[in-house]
Structure formats: structure tokens, C-alpha cells
Design a protein around this motif. Structure first.
Motif, mmCIF file in Angstrom:
data_model
loop_
_atom_site.group_PDB
_atom_site.id
_atom_site.type_symbol
_atom_site.label_atom_id
_atom_site.label_comp_id
_atom_site.label_asym_id
_atom_site.label_seq_id
_atom_site.Cartn_x
_atom_site.Cartn_y
_atom_site.Cartn_z
ATOM 1 N N VAL A 35 0.841 -1.208 0.000
ATOM 2 C CA VAL A 35 0.000 0.000 0.000
ATOM 3 C C VAL A 35 0.869 1.248 0.000
ATOM 4 N N SER A 76 1.078 3.848 -3.219
ATOM 5 C CA SER A 76 0.549 5.175 -2.883
ATOM 6 C C SER A 76 1.601 6.261 -3.080
ATOM 7 N N SER A 123 -5.007 7.534 -4.411
ATOM 8 C CA SER A 123 -4.574 6.828 -3.203
ATOM 9 C C SER A 123 -5.731 6.655 -2.226
ATOM 10 N N LYS A 152 -7.498 2.999 -1.014
ATOM 11 C CA LYS A 152 -7.599 2.465 0.350
ATOM 12 C C LYS A 152 -9.049 2.164 0.743
ATOM 13 N N PRO A 207 -7.096 -2.239 6.392
ATOM 14 C CA PRO A 207 -7.423 -1.064 5.567
ATOM 15 C C PRO A 207 -8.404 -0.112 6.235
ATOM 16 N N LEU A 264 -6.368 2.188 8.077
ATOM 17 C CA LEU A 264 -5.595 3.068 7.199
ATOM 18 C C LEU A 264 -6.391 4.286 6.753
#
Length: 501
Positions: free
Chosen positions: A180, A184, A324, A328, A356, A359
């Protein structure tokens, strides 16, 4: 300097909580003949150390697949082999072929717990720290607070350090988080490599595979498939193919060898779901016994169709408008779709949703409570209560989660404006979401108390565990709808992109 000082304290707090939980009981402690997931991990070390690679996934007199046979990808096997070499150096009895079966001692428990902690220190914790430090548009205090909440998330701690899940979840989740972070920050090849390692460590990382694929494909389209986009696409394809070849090389020598590993990784014969899991099929099975009524191949097709259709809108949006932030949120949506609708789901797979969710700075307070029956079975009630309270306090003090009441804070403003064009009276969505969230938390807490303090009726011994699964399933459906609303009505997702949002 102060940021790194505070971040070090946060990491030390996370490590202290992990080690404290590890002092408690674990899955299958003193319960022959199968013992539990702790024994599974020890057994894999025994098998990988004593048998040649070609026999790791095959049934034989030395490798009874009915007794915790290896059913995870090659990187898990290599990790077990590495741990086995260390175990051999400390005490060869721990991994002696046949005679070590069911081995239990305080020294061995200390060794096994330490292997989890080292994996955390090498892979998961550095990824969390770096991810939080790279967050844009938030203060240093919020970055520290976010790292604290992620590292204190009880679900992962209780499964890896308490229950001792039969695979190190922090390794696969850590690789996924590195992935990730990579994609990103436009380190697309490194991000792809990290995620390939995650899949080759734990096949359930396929829950996250479509968002990675769609995000990177969207980037290629955006750069232009006749120019830089095509070059990036070729580089990504080569990275993925090369990483899989390297991981699977010992198993590519014979066709049957490769097929046997795949059969072990995807055991369709086990059925639609395993045990009591908070997904659609298990919950619906309470009212209509689908597993008994429908043939196995129909169940497989049905679960595939529901899974695919539920994640399709978010994936299409991500290809058309790669960002990004959208990436997510799509990770959350797709992981929820897989958990709720896919074939052969395990209750601990909810950890693939939780990461996630953390996140995107939405705190998953009620997402892991359906694990309660499993944790009670392993005598982990006290660690569960203490870690949950610590996590809850950290979330409330750091993010003021109960003060987020506006449509903008709940990220549903665009959706509400769209609906109000046709229904001007539609002004209650933010309040409804807040009330539903509070109701879900209160309901889960009440179910926890009932499960712990009351005995179920003799005719319905599984009443409380079934109720926990059913209520949890409703919660997850609510979250799925909520996150899809955020994804589909986020008109800014394709504009003003930041490397980490």
C-alpha cells in the motif's frame, strides 16, 4: 526529533501489550489429540525441516495431511523452515519427526512467541510507523495517535499473540501494508513486489488483490497505454511474474507438484464456510440449510457471483479514477465483499478488513468482536477485555470519534446532496449513521456480556455464538454499504491526488 521520540514510545507500548498478551494461554493448550493452531505451526516446522521440499504438501506416512497438513503458500513453508533451523539449534526435540507431536513446554512457548514478535519487529511495525509518518495534511500528533491505534488493534494482537493463529498474520499484513505504501507513493514496482510476497505468504491476501490490480491498471491507463503507461504495465507484469516464479520455483519441477500445492491452498471440498463465521452464508444457514440443499458446485458458483457483483462497482471506479484515497477505501470494500460472500471463509479473515479500515482513519471498534467465542475457548477473556478497553480509550482520546457527526466528517456529503435533489427532506443521514454505529457497539457489548455470564439453553448450546455471528454479519453489511457510498460518491477521488491521504 520529538516525533521520533514519541513514535519510539508508541512502538514500545505496542510491544509491551503484545508480550503481555503472549503470557496467556493459546489455542489447543493441553488438548490432545489435535491440540490446536499452536501445534499446527510447530508441526509445520517439523515437516519442513525433516522432509524434502517435494513431500511438504503430499500425504505420506511421515506427513499425515489430516494432522495439520501444510495448507499455506511457499513463503509460509520457508518461514517455518527458517524457524525450524533455530529450533534445532536450541532444542532438537522440538522438531523431531513423529516424536515431537504435541510437544509443549514453557521454553518452547517462549520460543514460539518470540518468533511472532521478531516477525512483527522486522515487517509489520516498521510498515505501520513509516505509513503513519508519510500521512499528509494531518499534524504530527495525529500521526502518532494513528500509529498507536493501529499497533493497539486488539484483533491482530489477540489472534497472533493469544490464540496463536496457524499463520503469522502480521507477516502477510505487513507485506500488504508495504505494498500500500509503495503504490501510494508511486514506487509501483516495489509496492507490487511487496504485495506479491503477501499473497505468497497467505493466500487470503487475495482479498486485497483486485484493488491493487485496478489501482495500478488505472495508473497505466492514465499515463497512456501508447507511452509511459505501457512501459509501466510491462514492468509491473515482469515484477509479478518474476516474484511468483522465485517463490514457487521448487514446486514447478513437476505438474502434479504444482497442482497439489494449489489443491492444498484452495480446499473446495471443505464446504461453503467453516465453523461459525459472521458472513452471509453462515448467517443465512441458520434459517435455510444451504450447505445441505445445494450441490457443492452450485454453492461455489453462487458465492463467486455474489462476491464479484458486490465488489465490481468500486473496482470499476478505481480503474477510471485512480487515487490513493480511493484505493484504500476500495481495499476495505473488497475485503468486506470477500469476507461476506466468498467460499470457505474463516472467522480470522476479518483481520484483512481491519487493516485497511485503520488506514482510512476509521476506527474498527466493533469489527473484531465476532471473534469472542474463539477467544473464550482459548481462555483469553481477560486479555480481550483489557486490550479492547485500551484500544477504545486510545481511539476516543485521539480522534474524538463520537464527535464526528456532520455529513462532511462522515464522508457522505456528496451522497446526501445527490439524494436531496430528489428528496429535499433527506437531512438525517449523518444522525442515522451515528445511531446505527452506537447501536452496533452497544449490541455487541451486550452479547459479549451475555456470552460470558450466562449459560445457553441445553437445547441451543450454540445460541450465543450464533447470535454474535448474525449480529456481526449485519454490522459488516452496514459497513459494506457505507464504504461503497463513500467510494461511489467521492467526486474528488480523481483530482488533487496526494501521495498518502
Amino acid at each position: 526529533m520529538e516525533k521520533w521520540y514519541l513514535m519510539t514510545i508508541v512502538v514500545l507500548i505496542g510491544l509491551t501489550v503484545r508480550w503481555t498478551v503472549s503470557l496467556n494461554s493459546y489455542s489447543g493448550a493441553g488438548k490432545p489429540p489435535m491440540f490446536g493452531d499452536y501445534e499446527a505451526q510447530r508441526h509445520w516446522q517439523e515437516i519442513t525441516f525433516n522432509l524434502p521440499v517435494k513431500q511438504w504438501y503430499f500425504n505420506s506416512s511421515d506427513n499425515n495431511l489430516q494432522y495439520w497438513g501444510l495448507d499455506y503458500p511457499p513463503l509460509t513453508a520457508y518461514h517455518s523452515l527458517l524457524c525450524a533451523y533455530v529450533a534445532k539449534f536450541i532444542n532438537p526435540d522440538w522438531i523431531a519427526l513423529h516424536t515431537s507431536r504435541g510437544y509443549e513446554s514453557q521454553a518452547h512457548k517462549l520460543f514460539m512467541r518470540t518468533t511472532v514478535l521478531i516477525a512483527d519487529l522486522l515487517i509489520y511495525i516498521p510498515a505501520v510507523v513509516l505509513y503513519c509518518c508519510c500521512l499528509k495534511d494531518i499534524s504530527t500528533k495525529k500521526k502518532i495517535a494513528n500509529a498507536l491505534c493501529i499497533l493497539l488493534y486488539p484483533g491482530l494482537i489477540l489472534i497472533d499473540y493469544g490464540h496463536f493463529q496457524n499463520i503469522y498474520n502480521s507477516v502477510s499484513l505487513g507485506f500488504a501494508l508495504w505494498g500500500v505504501l509503495g503504490v501510494s507513493c508511486d514506487w509501483d514496482l516495489l509496492g507490487s513486489l511487496a504485495f506479491c510476497l503477501a499473497i505468497n505468504y497467505k493466500q487470503m491476501e487475495l482479498y486485497h488483490s483486485l484493488p491493487f490490480f485496478c489501482f495500478l491498471l488505472g495508473k497505466c491507463f492514465k499515463k497512456g497505454l501508447k507511452g509511459k503507461g505501457f512501459v509501466l504495465l510491462v514492468k509491473l507484469a515482469c515484477t509479478v511474474v518474476a516474484s511468483f516464479i522465485l517463490c514457487w520455483l521448487p514446486f514447478f519441477t513437476e505438474r502434479e507438484q504444482t497442482l497439489q500445492v494449489l489443491r492444498r491452498l484452495f480446499p473446495v471440498d471443505r464446504g461453503l464456510f467453516e465453523d461459525k463465521v459472521a458472513n452471509i452464508w453462515c448467517s443465512f444457514n441458520v434459517f435455510l440449510k444451504i450447505r445441505d440443499i445445494l450441490p457443492r458446485h452450485i454453492q461455489l458458483i453462487m458465492s463467486f457471483c455474489f462476491t464479484f457483483l458486490s465488489l465490481l462497482p468500486a473496482c470499476i471506479k478505481l480503474i477510471l479514477q485512480p487515487s490513493s484515497k480511493g484505493f484504500k477505501f476500495t481495499l476495505v470494500s473488497c475485503a468486506l465483499s470477500f469476507f461476506l460472500f466468498s467460499f470457505q471463509v474463516h472467522e480470522k479473515s476479518i483481520l484483512l478488513v481491519s487493516l485497511p479500515v485503520c488506514l482510512v482513519l476509521i476506527i474498527p471498534i466493533s469489527i473484531y468482536l465476532h471473534l469472542l467465542p474463539l477467544l473464550l475457548k482459548d481462555e483469553l477473556l481477560m486479555p480481550s477485555v483489557v486490550t479492547t478497553m485500551a484500544f477504545f480509550i486510545a481511539c476516543v482520546t485521539s480522534f474524538s470519534i463520537f464527535e464526528k457527526t456532520s455529513e462532511e466528517e462522515l464522508r457522505v456529503k456528496s451522497f446526501s446532496i445527490s439524494v436531496r435533489k430528489y428528496l429535499p427532506c433527506f437531512t438525517f443521514l449523518s444522525r442515522m449513521i451515528q445511531y446505527l454505529f452506537l447501536i452496533s457497539v452497544i449490541t455487541m457489548v451486550l452479547l459479549m456480556l451475555m456470552t460470558v455470564t450466562l449459560d445457553p439453553p441445553q437445547k441451543l448450546p450454540d445460541l450465543f455464538s450464533v447470535l454474535v455471528c448474525f449480529v456481526s454479519c449485519l454490522n459488516f453489511l452496514f459497513f459494506l454499504v457505507y464504504f461503497n457510498i463513500i467510494i461511489m460518491w467521492d467526486s474528488k477521488s480523481g483530482r488533487n491526488q496526494k501521495k498518502i491521504t
